[in-house]
Design a protein around this motif. Structure first.
Motif, mmCIF file in Angstrom:
data_model
loop_
_atom_site.group_PDB
_atom_site.id
_atom_site.type_symbol
_atom_site.label_atom_id
_atom_site.label_comp_id
_atom_site.label_asym_id
_atom_site.label_seq_id
_atom_site.Cartn_x
_atom_site.Cartn_y
_atom_site.Cartn_z
ATOM 1 N N ILE A 16 9.583 -10.567 -3.579
ATOM 2 C CA ILE A 16 9.022 -9.463 -4.348
ATOM 3 C C ILE A 16 7.505 -9.587 -4.369
ATOM 4 O O ILE A 16 6.965 -10.551 -4.907
ATOM 5 C CB ILE A 16 9.570 -9.463 -5.781
ATOM 6 C CG1 ILE A 16 11.097 -9.433 -5.780
ATOM 7 C CG2 ILE A 16 8.998 -8.290 -6.580
ATOM 8 C CD1 ILE A 16 11.716 -9.675 -7.148
ATOM 9 N N ASP A 17 6.816 -8.629 -3.754
ATOM 10 C CA ASP A 17 5.351 -8.569 -3.783
ATOM 11 C C ASP A 17 4.931 -7.336 -4.577
ATOM 12 O O ASP A 17 5.407 -6.225 -4.307
ATOM 13 C CB ASP A 17 4.788 -8.478 -2.368
ATOM 14 C CG ASP A 17 4.920 -9.789 -1.605
ATOM 15 O OD1 ASP A 17 4.232 -10.745 -1.970
ATOM 16 O OD2 ASP A 17 5.719 -9.848 -0.643
ATOM 17 N N ILE A 18 4.040 -7.539 -5.559
ATOM 18 C CA ILE A 18 3.579 -6.423 -6.384
ATOM 19 C C ILE A 18 2.059 -6.489 -6.510
ATOM 20 O O ILE A 18 1.506 -7.499 -6.973
ATOM 21 C CB ILE A 18 4.196 -6.457 -7.794
ATOM 22 C CG1 ILE A 18 5.706 -6.699 -7.733
ATOM 23 C CG2 ILE A 18 3.906 -5.156 -8.532
ATOM 24 C CD1 ILE A 18 6.346 -6.890 -9.098
ATOM 25 N N ALA A 19 1.380 -5.436 -6.100
ATOM 26 C CA ALA A 19 -0.075 -5.369 -6.222
ATOM 27 C C ALA A 19 -0.469 -5.231 -7.694
ATOM 28 O O ALA A 19 0.362 -4.922 -8.553
ATOM 29 C CB ALA A 19 -0.613 -4.188 -5.418
ATOM 30 N N VAL A 20 -1.741 -5.455 -7.992
ATOM 31 C CA VAL A 20 -2.232 -5.310 -9.363
ATOM 32 C C VAL A 20 -1.941 -3.889 -9.850
ATOM 33 O O VAL A 20 -2.295 -2.909 -9.197
ATOM 34 C CB VAL A 20 -3.749 -5.594 -9.434
ATOM 35 C CG1 VAL A 20 -4.267 -5.339 -10.836
ATOM 36 C CG2 VAL A 20 -4.031 -7.035 -9.010
ATOM 37 N N GLY A 21 -1.266 -3.778 -10.973
ATOM 38 C CA GLY A 21 -0.907 -2.474 -11.518
ATOM 39 C C GLY A 21 0.336 -1.869 -10.908
ATOM 40 O O GLY A 21 0.791 -0.805 -11.343
ATOM 41 N N GLY A 22 0.924 -2.536 -9.914
ATOM 42 C CA GLY A 22 2.101 -2.009 -9.232
ATOM 43 C C GLY A 22 3.385 -2.270 -10.008
ATOM 44 O O GLY A 22 3.431 -3.053 -10.957
ATOM 45 N N VAL A 23 4.455 -1.606 -9.573
ATOM 46 C CA VAL A 23 5.744 -1.721 -10.239
ATOM 47 C C VAL A 23 6.855 -1.668 -9.193
ATOM 48 O O VAL A 23 6.709 -1.018 -8.158
ATOM 49 C CB VAL A 23 5.928 -0.593 -11.274
ATOM 50 C CG1 VAL A 23 5.940 0.773 -10.597
ATOM 51 C CG2 VAL A 23 7.201 -0.789 -12.092
ATOM 52 N N LYS A 82 11.814 16.537 -5.461
ATOM 53 C CA LYS A 82 12.611 16.356 -4.248
ATOM 54 C C LYS A 82 11.734 16.308 -3.013
ATOM 55 O O LYS A 82 12.012 15.551 -2.061
ATOM 56 C CB LYS A 82 13.642 17.474 -4.103
ATOM 57 C CG LYS A 82 14.908 17.254 -4.901
ATOM 58 C CD LYS A 82 15.975 18.267 -4.513
ATOM 59 C CE LYS A 82 17.320 17.915 -5.113
ATOM 60 N NZ LYS A 82 18.393 18.836 -4.696
ATOM 61 N N SER A 83 10.667 17.081 -2.997
ATOM 62 C CA SER A 83 9.792 17.137 -1.828
ATOM 63 C C SER A 83 9.113 15.805 -1.562
ATOM 64 O O SER A 83 8.750 15.485 -0.426
ATOM 65 C CB SER A 83 8.745 18.232 -2.015
ATOM 66 O OG SER A 83 7.815 17.876 -3.043
ATOM 67 N N LYS A 84 8.975 14.980 -2.596
ATOM 68 C CA LYS A 84 8.311 13.694 -2.450
ATOM 69 C C LYS A 84 9.237 12.654 -1.809
ATOM 70 O O LYS A 84 8.793 11.597 -1.363
ATOM 71 C CB LYS A 84 7.831 13.186 -3.800
ATOM 72 C CG LYS A 84 6.776 14.073 -4.451
ATOM 73 C CD LYS A 84 6.320 13.501 -5.769
ATOM 74 C CE LYS A 84 5.294 14.414 -6.453
ATOM 75 N NZ LYS A 84 4.060 14.535 -5.651
ATOM 76 N N SER A 93 0.845 -1.208 0.000
ATOM 77 C CA SER A 93 0.000 0.000 0.000
ATOM 78 C C SER A 93 0.877 1.254 0.000
ATOM 79 O O SER A 93 0.844 2.067 0.926
ATOM 80 C CB SER A 93 -0.927 -0.011 1.217
ATOM 81 O OG SER A 93 -0.177 -0.024 2.424
ATOM 82 N N ASN A 94 1.674 1.396 -1.028
ATOM 83 C CA ASN A 94 2.512 2.577 -1.197
ATOM 84 C C ASN A 94 2.374 3.089 -2.623
ATOM 85 O O ASN A 94 1.638 2.511 -3.429
ATOM 86 C CB ASN A 94 3.976 2.245 -0.873
ATOM 87 C CG ASN A 94 4.468 1.016 -1.634
ATOM 88 O OD1 ASN A 94 4.484 0.991 -2.862
ATOM 89 N ND2 ASN A 94 4.841 -0.033 -0.893
ATOM 90 N N TYR A 95 3.053 4.174 -2.957
ATOM 91 C CA TYR A 95 2.855 4.795 -4.269
ATOM 92 C C TYR A 95 3.314 3.909 -5.422
ATOM 93 O O TYR A 95 2.875 4.071 -6.557
ATOM 94 C CB TYR A 95 3.555 6.156 -4.320
ATOM 95 C CG TYR A 95 5.064 6.110 -4.418
ATOM 96 C CD1 TYR A 95 5.711 6.253 -5.637
ATOM 97 C CD2 TYR A 95 5.857 5.924 -3.279
ATOM 98 C CE1 TYR A 95 7.083 6.213 -5.733
ATOM 99 C CE2 TYR A 95 7.229 5.889 -3.362
ATOM 100 C CZ TYR A 95 7.840 6.036 -4.590
ATOM 101 O OH TYR A 95 9.211 5.998 -4.663
ATOM 102 N N LEU A 96 4.187 2.939 -5.144
ATOM 103 C CA LEU A 96 4.645 2.027 -6.189
ATOM 104 C C LEU A 96 3.748 0.805 -6.321
ATOM 105 O O LEU A 96 3.686 0.171 -7.374
ATOM 106 C CB LEU A 96 6.072 1.563 -5.895
ATOM 107 C CG LEU A 96 7.186 2.600 -6.066
ATOM 108 C CD1 LEU A 96 8.474 2.079 -5.440
ATOM 109 C CD2 LEU A 96 7.411 2.923 -7.535
#
Length: 223
Positions: A104-111, A218-220, A76-79
């Protein structure tokens, strides 16, 4: 005649000297172990061949087993992905053995964040789902292919790569690296979130961005 023989001998000597000075081929990313095992004492300083060894009298069977890859990572993160890395810091039993693993765990649509390993080749296998594996060479050529359950893949040392979930269920993969500390370098974090920071002028010119856009990116990555 004598001068010709002398010149010939000098040439032979220089050839032999150059051969002796050639780098000795290295067949693994890390130095070979010097004993049966060396469970890391993480309180010591990291050296060329790993951490100092834990006293043998204090070694138990648990030192050869790591349970940290059993549980699904939080995506549950931006990636939409999570890499659970079992390197020498997480699993001291890997000390001096020249190997590590990652879940390696990747949600649907994740990268997975585009990255490379400075000290290791990666070899993995897909356990669940469907993923697009992309590998980028030093000549900016992209090799991308969908991989399915049971397929094995390899990423040569130092090449930029990523995984994209292109299926309809979460992706699960396990990968191994031929280093106890592969040296993973994430492009975004390293360039925009490093300490001290990379000068704005460098980033603006390299990515052809306005200063305001550099500041926004950078702020991100603060913290």
């Amino acid at each position: 005649m004598a001068a010709s023989i002398t010149l010939f001998l000098i040439s032979i000597f220089m050839l032999l000297l150059s051969l002796l000075l050639l780098p000795i081929p290295c067949h693994s990313a890390d130095p070979d172990p010097l004993q049966d095992f060396c469970i890391a004492d993480l309180r010591g300083a990291l050296s060329l061949n790993g951490f100092p060894c834990k006293p043998t009298s204090k070694v138990t069977s648990d030192d050869f087993v790591y349970s940290g890859l059993m549980n699904e990572g939080n995506t549950s993160n931006y990636l939409g992905s999570f890499l659970n890395v079992a390197n020498i810091f997480a699993f001291p039993g890997l000390n001096t053995l020249g190997v590590s693993m990652t879940r390696i765990d990747i949600a649907v649509g994740g990268v997975t964040n585009p990255h490379w390993h400075a000290r290791a080749t990666e070899c993995g296998v897909l356990i669940r789902g469907k993923a697009l594996l992309g590998i980028i060479t030093s000549r900016n050529v992209v090799y991308a292919r969908n991989i399915s359950v049971g397929e094995m893949y390899v990423v040569p040392r130092g090449l930029l790569h990523y995984h994209l979930n292109v299926g309809e269920e979460p992706v699960l993969a396990f990968s191994a690296a031929n280093s106890q500390l592969p040296g993973t370098i994430y492009i975004a974090q390293n360039l925009f979130g490093s300490t001290p920071s990379v000068p704005d002028q460098v980033l603006a010119k390299a990515f052809q961005l306005d200063q305001s856009v550099v500041d926004q990116i950078k702020s991100k990555f603060v913290g």
